[in-house]
Design a protein around this motif. Sequence first.
Motif, PDB file in Angstrom:
ATOM      1  N   GLY A  56      -5.854  -6.490 -17.447  1.00 31.11           N
ATOM      2  CA  GLY A  56      -5.284  -7.775 -16.593  1.00 31.11           C
ATOM      3  C   GLY A  56      -4.132  -7.109 -15.791  1.00 31.11           C
ATOM      4  N   GLY A  57      -3.744  -5.680 -15.859  1.00 32.01           N
ATOM      5  CA  GLY A  57      -2.807  -5.407 -15.043  1.00 32.01           C
ATOM      6  C   GLY A  57      -3.450  -5.040 -13.595  1.00 32.01           C
ATOM      7  N   PHE A  58      -2.772  -4.807 -12.534  1.00 33.84           N
ATOM      8  CA  PHE A  58      -3.080  -4.548 -11.144  1.00 33.84           C
ATOM      9  C   PHE A  58      -3.792  -3.153 -11.122  1.00 33.84           C
ATOM     10  N   ALA A  59      -4.473  -2.870 -10.355  1.00 37.70           N
ATOM     11  CA  ALA A  59      -5.207  -1.347 -10.393  1.00 37.70           C
ATOM     12  C   ALA A  59      -5.178  -1.109  -9.011  1.00 37.70           C
ATOM     13  N   PRO A  60      -3.999  -0.807  -8.191  1.00 36.74           N
ATOM     14  CA  PRO A  60      -4.084  -0.159  -6.988  1.00 36.74           C
ATOM     15  C   PRO A  60      -4.678   1.159  -6.784  1.00 36.74           C
ATOM     16  N   ASN A  61      -4.907   1.703  -5.835  1.00 31.80           N
ATOM     17  CA  ASN A  61      -5.126   2.912  -5.638  1.00 31.80           C
ATOM     18  C   ASN A  61      -3.860   3.792  -5.574  1.00 31.80           C
ATOM     19  N   VAL A  62      -3.305   3.973  -6.492  1.00 25.27           N
ATOM     20  CA  VAL A  62      -1.977   4.616  -6.683  1.00 25.27           C
ATOM     21  C   VAL A  62      -2.369   5.996  -6.949  1.00 25.27           C
ATOM     22  N   GLN A  63      -1.817   7.018  -6.224  1.00 30.05           N
ATOM     23  CA  GLN A  63      -2.048   8.570  -6.338  1.00 30.05           C
ATOM     24  C   GLN A  63      -1.289   9.208  -7.447  1.00 30.05           C
ATOM     25  N   ASP A  64      -0.111   8.526  -7.770  1.00 31.56           N
ATOM     26  CA  ASP A  64       0.923   9.454  -8.696  1.00 31.56           C
ATOM     27  C   ASP A  64       1.557   8.426  -9.766  1.00 31.56           C
ATOM     28  N   ASN A  65       1.773   8.760 -10.798  1.00 35.50           N
ATOM     29  CA  ASN A  65       2.356   8.001 -11.876  1.00 35.50           C
ATOM     30  C   ASN A  65       3.913   7.490 -11.576  1.00 35.50           C
ATOM     31  N   ARG A  66       4.615   8.158 -10.842  1.00 36.31           N
ATOM     32  CA  ARG A  66       5.873   7.859 -10.157  1.00 36.31           C
ATOM     33  C   ARG A  66       5.790   6.499  -9.320  1.00 36.31           C
ATOM     34  N   GLU A  67       4.766   6.717  -8.436  1.00 36.80           N
ATOM     35  CA  GLU A  67       4.544   5.615  -7.531  1.00 36.80           C
ATOM     36  C   GLU A  67       4.356   4.432  -8.284  1.00 36.80           C
ATOM     37  N   GLY A  68       3.656   4.460  -9.261  1.00 33.80           N
ATOM     38  CA  GLY A  68       3.523   3.154 -10.165  1.00 33.80           C
ATOM     39  C   GLY A  68       4.948   2.571 -10.569  1.00 33.80           C
ATOM     40  N   LEU A  69       5.691   3.583 -10.841  1.00 37.08           N
ATOM     41  CA  LEU A  69       6.939   3.149 -11.318  1.00 37.08           C
ATOM     42  C   LEU A  69       7.894   2.750 -10.581  1.00 37.08           C
ATOM     43  N   VAL A  70       7.659   3.140  -9.133  1.00 37.05           N
ATOM     44  CA  VAL A  70       8.454   2.666  -7.870  1.00 37.05           C
ATOM     45  C   VAL A  70       8.206   1.246  -7.801  1.00 37.05           C
ATOM     46  N   LEU A  71       6.589   1.048  -7.685  1.00 36.77           N
ATOM     47  CA  LEU A  71       6.273  -0.437  -7.480  1.00 36.77           C
ATOM     48  C   LEU A  71       6.901  -1.441  -8.601  1.00 36.77           C
ATOM     49  N   LEU A  72       6.976  -1.054  -9.696  1.00 36.28           N
ATOM     50  CA  LEU A  72       7.715  -1.910 -10.737  1.00 36.28           C
ATOM     51  C   LEU A  72       9.067  -2.085 -10.462  1.00 36.28           C
ATOM     52  N   MET A  73       9.819  -1.171 -10.180  1.00 39.99           N
ATOM     53  CA  MET A  73      11.304  -1.167  -9.672  1.00 39.99           C
ATOM     54  C   MET A  73      11.481  -2.004  -8.510  1.00 39.99           C
ATOM     55  N   ASP A  74      10.421  -1.959  -7.585  1.00 44.77           N
ATOM     56  CA  ASP A  74      10.702  -2.826  -6.258  1.00 44.77           C
ATOM     57  C   ASP A  74      10.602  -4.175  -6.629  1.00 44.77           C
ATOM     58  N   ALA A  75       9.451  -4.437  -7.592  1.00 48.08           N
ATOM     59  CA  ALA A  75       9.261  -5.803  -7.999  1.00 48.08           C
ATOM     60  C   ALA A  75      10.356  -6.262  -8.652  1.00 48.08           C
ATOM     61  N   LEU A  76      11.031  -5.648  -9.516  1.00 48.19           N
ATOM     62  CA  LEU A  76      12.193  -6.235 -10.462  1.00 48.19           C
ATOM     63  C   LEU A  76      13.252  -6.426  -9.674  1.00 48.19           C
TER      64      LEU A  76
END
Length: 207
Positions: A136-156
Amino acid sequence: MLCWTFSLARNQPDVDAVVLEIDGTPNKSKLGANAILGVSLSVCRAGAGAKGMPLYKHIQELSGTKELVMPVPAFNVINGGSHAGNNLAMQEFMILPVGASSFAEALRMGSEVYHILKGIIKAKYGQDTCNVGDEGGFAPNVQDNREGLVLLMDALEKAGYTGKIKIGMDVPASEFFTKDGKYDLNFKKQPNDGAHVRSAQSLCELY
């Protein structure tokens, strides 16, 4: 037989101990963790039924917990690992609304961040990247794990919940554990140049 079943249902620790003894492995590899958990949960529910009480009250008694507190829900909002077709090695990027005053508020906060995250992903990666993974989570074509965390921080931050919602991770590192005892963060691409292979110590530092 019925009395024996009720007796087992009332002795959860004994049943769990017997099942673990039958399995006899340090990582539950003989019977399998899912099968062991299924048996334990079934006995737990039977125990609640035998006592004529709700399941949560039975668990409260088993654990010796005096005060009941609703758990903080964990929202799995970005998927990687074997649950998604992107390049993320780490499987679940989660948010936990620890600053909520009630379960209802936590649910609302998580829902708001989820939809804001969708907008951020859509704007950054395009509409087709708003597809979701197996859980159920989004699955964007992110290349790096840190990038995924940045997306979360931006959303928060955009939702106004910085500090009120924490980030959680479920990293089943066994999925990218190599035969030589290392961890390949680029395991989805085979063969690869080994540039993303890490030792256990290096992986701990990354965490």
